[in-house]
Design an enzyme around this catalytic site. Structure first.
Site, PDB file in Angstrom:
ATOM      1  N   ASP A   1       0.774  -0.914  -0.122  1.00 46.64           N
ATOM      2  CA  ASP A   1       0.022  -0.092  -0.046  1.00 46.64           C
ATOM      3  C   ASP A   1       0.846   1.200  -0.039  1.00 46.64           C
ATOM      4  OD1 ASP A   1      -2.330   1.548   0.029  1.00 46.64           O
ATOM      5  OD2 ASP A   1      -2.573   1.335   2.285  1.00 46.64           O
TER       6      ASP A   1
ATOM      7  N   ASN B   1       1.521   3.186  -3.085  1.00 52.41           N
ATOM      8  CA  ASN B   1       2.077   3.605  -4.310  1.00 52.41           C
ATOM      9  C   ASN B   1       1.646   4.988  -4.821  1.00 52.41           C
ATOM     10  OD1 ASN B   1       3.816   1.213  -4.495  1.00 52.41           O
ATOM     11  ND2 ASN B   1       2.107   0.435  -5.782  1.00 52.41           N
TER      12      ASN B   1
ATOM     13  N   SER C   1      -6.934  -6.050  -6.295  1.00 48.60           N
ATOM     14  CA  SER C   1      -8.077  -6.603  -5.603  1.00 48.60           C
ATOM     15  C   SER C   1      -9.406  -6.807  -6.330  1.00 48.60           C
ATOM     16  CB  SER C   1      -8.144  -6.208  -4.395  1.00 48.60           C
ATOM     17  OG  SER C   1      -8.939  -4.738  -4.313  1.00 48.60           O
ATOM     18  N   THR C   2     -10.305  -7.415  -5.909  1.00 49.65           N
ATOM     19  CA  THR C   2     -11.590  -7.396  -6.564  1.00 49.65           C
ATOM     20  C   THR C   2     -12.222  -6.239  -6.452  1.00 49.65           C
ATOM     21  OG1 THR C   2     -12.419  -8.550  -4.698  1.00 49.65           O
ATOM     22  CG2 THR C   2     -11.957 -10.124  -6.267  1.00 49.65           C
TER      23      THR C   2
ATOM     24  N   ASN D   1     -10.399  -3.368  -6.358  1.00 52.14           N
ATOM     25  CA  ASN D   1      -9.673  -2.129  -7.104  1.00 52.14           C
ATOM     26  C   ASN D   1     -10.254  -1.941  -8.522  1.00 52.14           C
ATOM     27  OD1 ASN D   1      -6.583  -3.391  -5.996  1.00 52.14           O
ATOM     28  ND2 ASN D   1      -7.804  -1.762  -5.238  1.00 52.14           N
ATOM     29  N   TRP D   2     -11.424  -2.457  -8.913  1.00 51.43           N
ATOM     30  CA  TRP D   2     -12.102  -2.231 -10.169  1.00 51.43           C
ATOM     31  C   TRP D   2     -12.618  -1.141 -10.121  1.00 51.43           C
ATOM     32  CZ3 TRP D   2     -10.515  -4.638 -14.320  1.00 51.43           C
ATOM     33  CH2 TRP D   2      -9.972  -6.075 -14.236  1.00 51.43           C
TER      34      TRP D   2
ATOM     35  N   ARG E   1      -5.476  -2.222   8.654  1.00 48.11           N
ATOM     36  CA  ARG E   1      -6.434  -3.102   8.038  1.00 48.11           C
ATOM     37  C   ARG E   1      -5.845  -4.048   7.050  1.00 48.11           C
ATOM     38  NH1 ARG E   1      -8.269   1.909   5.816  1.00 48.11           N
ATOM     39  NH2 ARG E   1      -7.796   2.122   3.805  1.00 48.11           N
TER      40      ARG E   1
END
Length: 223
Positions: free
Chosen positions: A12, A14, A57-58, A60-61, A177
């Protein structure tokens, strides 16, 4: 001293790293890719057997289309350029997550990379692509139910993307988290949250975290 067989990292920071320098978020993702190369080498030096990274991740779309396109362009560049390096260093590459929704070129690159490195075992490099912990658990349960095998922990584990439990989970970037990452596998993992943004996460900090992990007391519900 605790053995560190399986290390997981949530990469995490970037985008924030790039923003802090007045750059586009894409520059942060490119810098993060270079950090991965250094960390894999450090893990080999530390004797880590398996490294799992959260690339996309799912969820991130939901990001801007331009950023998503850049991330997958960067992924394809990484897969194209790193194959010889993985072969040279005897690193096994494995993707996890639902790659069925990806374009054909990306899927072919992933599958080719996996096939050409499948016999190596110096370290297993797992890359989460379109991965979500809840999604993985649902997919595994559906497969187990369809198999008519007894529903127990051992049988369920066979249908997970990642079979081995995580010993240590590190999240960079300052958030506390785990963001739907390897929920089943992290049941007894030690967690470390560092404020360091991922492009600035250096080998020395990783090795210091590993050093502290190896001497911590792990009870697994005992005393």
């Amino acid at each position: 001293m605790n053995e560190l067989n399986h290390l997981a990292i949530i990469m995490d920071g970037n985008g924030r790293w790039a923003k802090n320098q007045g750059l586009l978020r894409s520059f942060g993702h490119k810098a993060g890719a270079k950090t991965i190369e250094r960390l894999v080498k450090a893990c080999i030096e530390e004797g880590v057997l398996e490294l799992s990274l959260f690339a996309f991740s799912t969820e991130n779309w939901k990001r801007p289309k331009e950023e998503i396109e850049f991330i997958f362009k960067l992924l394809k560049e990484y897969l194209s350029s790193e194959l010889n390096n993985f072969i040279k260093n005897e690193i096994r590459f494995k993707s996890f997550g639902d790659i069925s929704v990806l374009d054909l070129d990306t899927k072919n690159l992933i599958e080719d990379f996996e096939e050409k490195t499948k016999n190596y075992s110096r370290i297993i490099f797992n890359l989460g692509i379109n991965y979500g912990g809840k999604d993985e658990i649902l997919r595994a349960f559906k497969k187990l139910k369809a198999s008519d095998e007894e529903i127990d922990e051992n049988n369920f584990n066979k249908y997970l993307d990642i079979k081995n439990n995580v010993d240590l989970l590190i999240r960079t970037g300052g958030h506390f988290r785990i963001s739907n990452f390897l929920l089943w596998q992290c049941a007894y993992a030690e967690f470390v949250f560092t404020p360091t943004l991922f492009p600035d996460f250096k080998e020395d900090e990783l090795k210091e975290i590993i050093k502290n992990y190896r001497i911590c007391k792990r009870n697994f519900g005992g005393v």
